[in-house]
Write an enzyme that holds these catalytic residues in place. Structure first.
Site, mmCIF file in Angstrom:
data_model
loop_
_atom_site.group_PDB
_atom_site.id
_atom_site.type_symbol
_atom_site.label_atom_id
_atom_site.label_comp_id
_atom_site.label_asym_id
_atom_site.label_seq_id
_atom_site.Cartn_x
_atom_site.Cartn_y
_atom_site.Cartn_z
ATOM 1 N N ASP A 91 0.841 -1.203 0.000
ATOM 2 C CA ASP A 91 0.000 0.000 0.000
ATOM 3 C C ASP A 91 0.873 1.249 0.000
ATOM 4 O O ASP A 91 1.943 1.259 -0.609
ATOM 5 C CB ASP A 91 -0.911 -0.041 1.240
ATOM 6 C CG ASP A 91 -2.271 0.570 0.999
ATOM 7 O OD1 ASP A 91 -2.330 1.791 0.851
ATOM 8 O OD2 ASP A 91 -3.265 -0.176 0.964
ATOM 9 N N HIS B 271 -3.454 5.992 3.618
ATOM 10 C CA HIS B 271 -4.271 4.840 3.277
ATOM 11 C C HIS B 271 -3.739 3.536 3.875
ATOM 12 O O HIS B 271 -4.487 2.733 4.440
ATOM 13 C CB HIS B 271 -4.330 4.736 1.744
ATOM 14 C CG HIS B 271 -5.284 3.736 1.202
ATOM 15 N ND1 HIS B 271 -4.903 2.469 0.824
ATOM 16 C CD2 HIS B 271 -6.616 3.822 0.941
ATOM 17 C CE1 HIS B 271 -5.947 1.817 0.353
ATOM 18 N NE2 HIS B 271 -7.002 2.616 0.410
ATOM 19 N N SER C 16 -11.390 -0.875 -0.225
ATOM 20 C CA SER C 16 -10.079 -0.924 0.432
ATOM 21 C C SER C 16 -10.183 -1.404 1.863
ATOM 22 O O SER C 16 -9.229 -1.963 2.404
ATOM 23 C CB SER C 16 -9.431 0.465 0.440
ATOM 24 O OG SER C 16 -8.730 0.701 -0.742
#
Length: 752
Positions: free
Chosen positions: A180, A240, A424
């Protein structure tokens, strides 16, 4: 460029994406964390959980059954119990009779193990054991924002995590890679991150001043208006990877922040996404490195991942370069699952990758309350299953997915929590559930994992817009999946490998048993003391003679001094000195009964815990070089070259307790021990200690008499899970030995 770059923005609900506001000042400084907490507490209506603690009592409560009174003496049960107590030196009182001839008895002693041992030796007592308290099977979790994590409950559209926690909290030996944006060292994840890698090759995209390096931390992925172009819009930093990692493994039940699904798994951060996303070439290399495969110019990964989470994606069907790396990751043998977010384009997942690639578990998003297909989620026949993704609505903050985040709009600021939505955040729920499954059944294959997830998934609620044709097998049920995994684990998964000592823990500290359990054979090394108090070891090859019962001959061995060069195994002379039986009542408790030199004794024993114990399974991995935990019996390499001595390694968390059984300068048995801590990747070091103590048959055994004195140092350097170098200094002698696992029943036992 859009076809070649994965972008975390495409894995969020772009219109609903928002963090809970931080109320920045004109200078761009975020409000202190305490005010963030106040706002979130009000928004979520956080409750306070109270837990009652039991009151300690001095007496031991027992369940006893007396033998049939063949003497027909006419004595009452109360009188017989008092008589048995007097004969055993115990003050016993009868509490009440029970069914099937049992009685509740109270002993005026808090030494439960001693009371049971004495009564078991009484000829009038047929059965005795401790009467224990049991509690309702429910997980009590006290995390700060738990009430906002609706997806953890057992509502029709939630994942039933509390039920999973009744079976396991996970294992610290399970590694989940988050491929990520990297990670922030959030206070909610202290101790959970392994050293990862920054796989972004383009310094501009990396936004940290360089290309690939060993720093996987997230510097921020903001895009200024002047940098925006095409599908790369201006935005603040997303943080994120930290949000994804927190769903998997935020520290749970610590009174702070959010609750992670796996309480113990380690997270391996692999940074592949930066400003405006990341190149497929970097993502492919990131998957390879996470799985332990070689990547040119990048150091080997010492902790390959069992689960790889890909909360990223882009348009077009699976490119030809993804399937080979996915297949190679599985073929290496450590990685059991690769999980990908389906994507947030409201279209068929077949047109998006890597979710559409063979071997990938594709996860769609359902809404938190109704279990509908989330309006942003991709769908289609390629979906494996669904999980709550959340939809952030300012008026209904609990319908979002709470994630760990950061207040910094560009550069990192303070730790915080945000409410977000997107596939996600569905994917890591599945990844974390798989890590819990592997904690109870480490030998699960990739195929078995998918079968269990699909077979145990919750049916979509009756009014849901989801069907199995477009949303996969159902909604993730973590509790059912973990139970099914545990049930699928072979019977041999009840493995007793490890370090054992007298029960209750610490009652006779100073001696113990190392058990190497392979198939139906246990090789036991008993380290204790001879009549003079010298450290003395005996060994036994114990065969299974009944369920949970292993019997063998106790052997005393003499051989060349530990420092002999060369070590001549022909000079090793073993000789039988007695017999012993190991009888296990469960995975962590047993009785060790032995007759040695005409002396017969029985000891209650239990596993010695100094960290989180691994799960050990015989036959789980034919290639032990792939093991990431070194707990086992080791000897000189090549196998048999110096048979007659060895080392028992017990590895819990990141510490190895080593017991080296060898020979003194006069050839008599000698053991030394070391508590070896991590000194770098694959390297563990500690002081070597020589112990003396009461003779093995001392009653009572007085642990206060045990003395421990450092005599040198030891270092274990592992090149892989099956090969190491044992370097030691004892007095003035310094030597190095190549060592390997001793496999006496192929293919051996895997601990992880």
């Amino acid at each position: 460029m859009a076809d070649e770059i994965g972008d975390p923005r495409t894995e969020r609900e772009r219109h609903a994406y928002a963090l809970i506001p931080t109320h920045q000042t004109a200078a761009g400084v975020s409000r202190p964390r305490s005010s963030m907490h106040k706002a979130l507490h009000l928004a979520l209506g956080l409750g306070v959980a109270l837990m009652l603690c039991g009151v300690a009592h001095a007496d031991t409560r027992l369940i006893v059954r007396l033998r049939a009174d063949t003497a027909k003496s006419g004595m009452t049960t109360k009188a017989r119990i008092a008589k048995a107590g007097a004969a055993s030196g115990l003050a016993l009182s009868h509490v009440r009779p029970m069914a099937v001839g049992f009685d509740v008895v109270s002993a005026a002693s808090d030494e439960a193990g001693d009371v049971v041992r004495k009564l078991r030796a009484n000829p009038d007592v047929e059965f005795v054991d401790v009467d224990r308290l049991r509690h309702a099977e429910q997980a009590v979790v006290n995390d700060e924002f738990l009430s906002g994590q609706k997806y953890l409950t057992n509502d029709p559209a939630s994942i039933n995590a509390f039920s999973a926690w009744q079976t396991t909290h996970g294992s610290s030996n399970t590694v989940v890679a988050v491929v990520d944006t990297g990670y922030r060292p959030h206070a909610a994840m202290v101790g959970r991150f392994l050293p990862g890698y920054d796989m972004i090759s383009d310094p501009t995209r990396a936004n940290d001043g360089d290309g690939r390096d060993a720093d996987a931390s997230d510097p921020g992925d903001w895009v200024l208006p002047s940098e925006a172009s095409g599908d790369c819009s201006a935005r603040n930093s997303t943080w994120h990877g930290t949000g994804v990692a927190g769903i998997i493994a935020a520290n749970t039940n610590d009174g702070r922040w959010t609750a992670g699904i796996d309480w113990n798994a380690k997270v391996l951060p692999v940074r592949v996404l930066g400003k405006c996303g990341g190149w497929d070439s970097d993502i492919v290399d990131g998957i390879a490195w996470a799985a332990g495969l070689a990547v040119p110019g990048v150091p080997p990964n010492p902790t390959p991942a069992h689960v790889i989470n890909l909360s990223l994606g882009g348009d077009r069907a699976c490119p030809s370069y993804y399937p080979p790396v996915i297949a190679a990751a599985y073929a290496r043998g450590v990685t059991r699952a690769i999980v990908a977010a389906a994507g947030n384009e409201s279209s068929d997942v077949a047109g998006h990758s890597p979710a559409s690639c063979p071997g990938v578990i594709a996860v769609a998003s359902t809404t938190t309350v109704t279990g509908n297909l989330a309006r942003y989620s991709n769908f289609g026949a390629g979906i494996t299953l669904s999980a709550p993704g959340g939809t952030y609505v300012p008026a209904l903050p609990t319908q979002g997915t709470l994630v760990l985040s950061n207040t910094g709009p560009t550069l990192p600021g303070d730790d915080t929590v945000g409410s977000e939505g997107g596939t996600s955040f569905s994917a890591p729920m599945v990844s974390a559930t798989i890590s819990l499954m592997l904690a109870v059944a480490p030998a699960l294959s990739p195929t078995q994992i998918v079968q269990i997830l699909q077979a145990t998934a919750k049916p979509f609620p009756a009014a849901s817009t989801c069907t199995t044709a477009i949303c996969g097998a159902g909604i993730l049920d973590a509790g059912a999946a973990v139970r099914a995994a545990a049930a699928l684990a072979p019977a041999s998964a009840t493995n007793y490998q490890g370090l054992w000592w007298a029960a209750p823990p610490g009652a006779e500290s100073g001696w113990g048993l190392n058990l190497a359990h392979q198939g139906d054979i246990i090789f036991a090394t008993w380290f204790t003391y001879d009549a003079t108090g010298k450290p003395w070891w005996l060994s036994m090859t114990a065969n299974k003679t009944a369920p949970n019962v292993y019997e063998g001959t106790l052997v005393q061995t003499q051989g060349p001094a530990f420092s002999a060069v060369p070590f001549n195994p022909a000079a090793v002379t073993p000789g039988p000195v007695g017999t012993a039986t190991l009888t296990f009542s469960d995975a962590n408790n047993a009785q060790f009964a032995y007759t040695l030199d005409g002396i017969s004794q029985v000891k209650s024993i239990t596993r010695e815990l100094f960290g989180t114990p691994p799960s050990c399974v015989f036959g789980a991995q034919p290639d032990l070089a792939l093991a990431t935990n070194y707990q086992d019996l080791w000897w000189a390499s090549p196998p048999g070259s110096e048979s007659g001595w060895g080392i028992n390694l017990t590895m819990q968390s990141n510490v190895i307790f080593a017991t080296w059984f060898t020979y003194d300068v006069d050839g008599t048995p000698l053991w030394l021990s070391a508590t070896a801590s991590s000194a770098g990747p694959g390297v563990y070091s500690g002081a070597l200690v020589r112990s003396t103590g009461p003779a093995f048959n001392s009653v009572p055994f007085n642990p206060a008499v045990v003395t421990r004195a450092p005599v040198g140092a030891a270092t274990f350097s592992f090149s892989d899970g099956n090969h190491a170098t044992f370097t030691y200094t004892v007095g003035s002698v310094t030597q190095s030995k190549a060592i390997t696992r001793e496999v006496f029943v192929s293919p051996g036992t895997l601990c992880q």
